[in-house]
Write an enzyme that holds these catalytic residues in place. Sequence first.
Site, PDB file in Angstrom:
ATOM      1  N   ARG A 231       0.665  -1.118   0.077  1.00  0.00           N
ATOM      2  CA  ARG A 231       0.045  -0.104  -0.064  1.00  0.00           C
ATOM      3  C   ARG A 231       0.802   1.294  -0.154  1.00  0.00           C
ATOM      4  O   ARG A 231       2.008   1.386   0.636  1.00  0.00           O
ATOM      5  CB  ARG A 231      -0.755   0.084   1.170  1.00  0.00           C
ATOM      6  N   GLU A 260      -4.243   7.103  -4.797  1.00  0.00           N
ATOM      7  CA  GLU A 260      -4.842   6.464  -5.921  1.00  0.00           C
ATOM      8  C   GLU A 260      -5.734   6.941  -6.700  1.00  0.00           C
ATOM      9  O   GLU A 260      -6.942   7.219  -5.798  1.00  0.00           O
ATOM     10  CB  GLU A 260      -4.596   4.890  -5.910  1.00  0.00           C
ATOM     11  N   HIS A 278      -1.515  -0.244 -10.189  1.00  0.00           N
ATOM     12  CA  HIS A 278      -2.034  -1.050  -8.914  1.00  0.00           C
ATOM     13  C   HIS A 278      -2.664  -2.131  -9.589  1.00  0.00           C
ATOM     14  O   HIS A 278      -3.820  -2.482  -9.613  1.00  0.00           O
ATOM     15  CB  HIS A 278      -2.900  -0.440  -8.203  1.00  0.00           C
TER      16      HIS A 278
HETATM   17  C1  8YV Z   1      -6.654  -5.237  -5.919  1.00  0.00           C
HETATM   18  C2  8YV Z   1      -5.434  -5.333  -3.947  1.00  0.00           C
HETATM   19  O1  8YV Z   1      -6.209  -4.017  -6.597  1.00  0.00           O
HETATM   20  O2  8YV Z   1      -5.944  -7.561  -2.932  1.00  0.00           O
HETATM   21  C3  8YV Z   1      -5.756  -6.285  -2.484  1.00  0.00           C
HETATM   22  O3  8YV Z   1      -5.589  -5.902  -1.436  1.00  0.00           O
HETATM   23  O4  8YV Z   1      -5.143  -4.288  -3.479  1.00  0.00           O
HETATM   24  C4  8YV Z   1      -5.605  -5.522  -5.053  1.00  0.00           C
HETATM   25  O5  8YV Z   1      -5.750  -7.068  -5.502  1.00  0.00           O
HETATM   26  C5  8YV Z   1      -7.907  -4.817  -5.210  1.00  0.00           C
HETATM   27  O6  8YV Z   1      -8.533  -6.045  -4.682  1.00  0.00           O
HETATM   28  C6  8YV Z   1      -9.025  -4.211  -6.341  1.00  0.00           C
HETATM   29  O7  8YV Z   1      -9.809  -3.660  -5.572  1.00  0.00           O
END
Ligand code: 8YV
Length: 312
Positions: A231, A260, A278
Amino acid sequence: MKPRLLQHGPLMASLESALAEHFDLQLLSKQTDRQAFLAGRGGEFTGLVTSARFGADRALIESLPKLAVIASFGVGVDAIDLAAARERGVAVSNTPDVLTDCVADLAFGLLIDVARRLSAAARFVRRGDWLKGQFPLATRVSGKNLGIVGLGRIGTAIARRAGGFDMPVRYHSRRIIENCPYDYEASLPALADWADFLVIACAGGAATRHLVSREVIDALGPDGFLVNISRGSVVDEPALVEALLAGRLGGAALDVFDDEPNVPPALFGLDSVVLLPHIASATRETRQAMADCVLANLRSWVDAGRLLTPVG
Ligand code: 8YV
């Protein structure tokens, strides 16, 4: 009668249609007056489906008085107010395991890209600069020291991949892991000082906010590289930008950012950074597995009263 399920934020079209088969699915984003909708109909929903990106804050959780379950698409739950959910006895599920390999693959892709300057070299060819001269030398990956911040499922998968590149691995996490083949480093600046590459694979949220501070960035130094697939909040982003601009950090490969989809524009002109939108879990196979996991959790909740992959 199908159970009522509220959807927060967009989901994969195939997941939305699968959910609509089994639930009376209502989209919060379709409501022109969200507050009025929640005030009038919030009491109808026992389930909420969301994503790592959209989460569920305290206000949303509290506006759904009958809420019993939150199913989230993604492994990170930093955007869900878990304390608010706990207080209200709301069970929460995420989608662990199914995305581990793709996220670890991307972490290694980023690591190789930033060290060997793959994206920068590709831009060099497309600009026609190869006709004018050679691309500058880059940095070796094999055999270099890899520091991992957070040795959970994803951190461990990254460490396993490092074995293929003969990279010594050390890790930093909240606590030491018993019977772990990698050396633990209690001090993150000390890990950064040792590492040629520092990969962030810990959870986001308040507990890890700005863990990668100016001190850590400076310990990694002008020959070190930072890779972040966790993150943006884990890194002090202004300090990172400043260090990259000043050449106090060798490079950074980032799939995640603090705000983001806003990426600090100061980074756009730097060949020492790799910037991705991302996409660590964004393969067709993994996203389908994540969607299946969300649906399976919600169906298990309805049929058996329990989640398959509960959080915490
Ligand atoms: C995806 C993520 O971008 O799983 C996570 O924590 O950050 C990513 O896999 C997300 O789930 C999409 O909303």
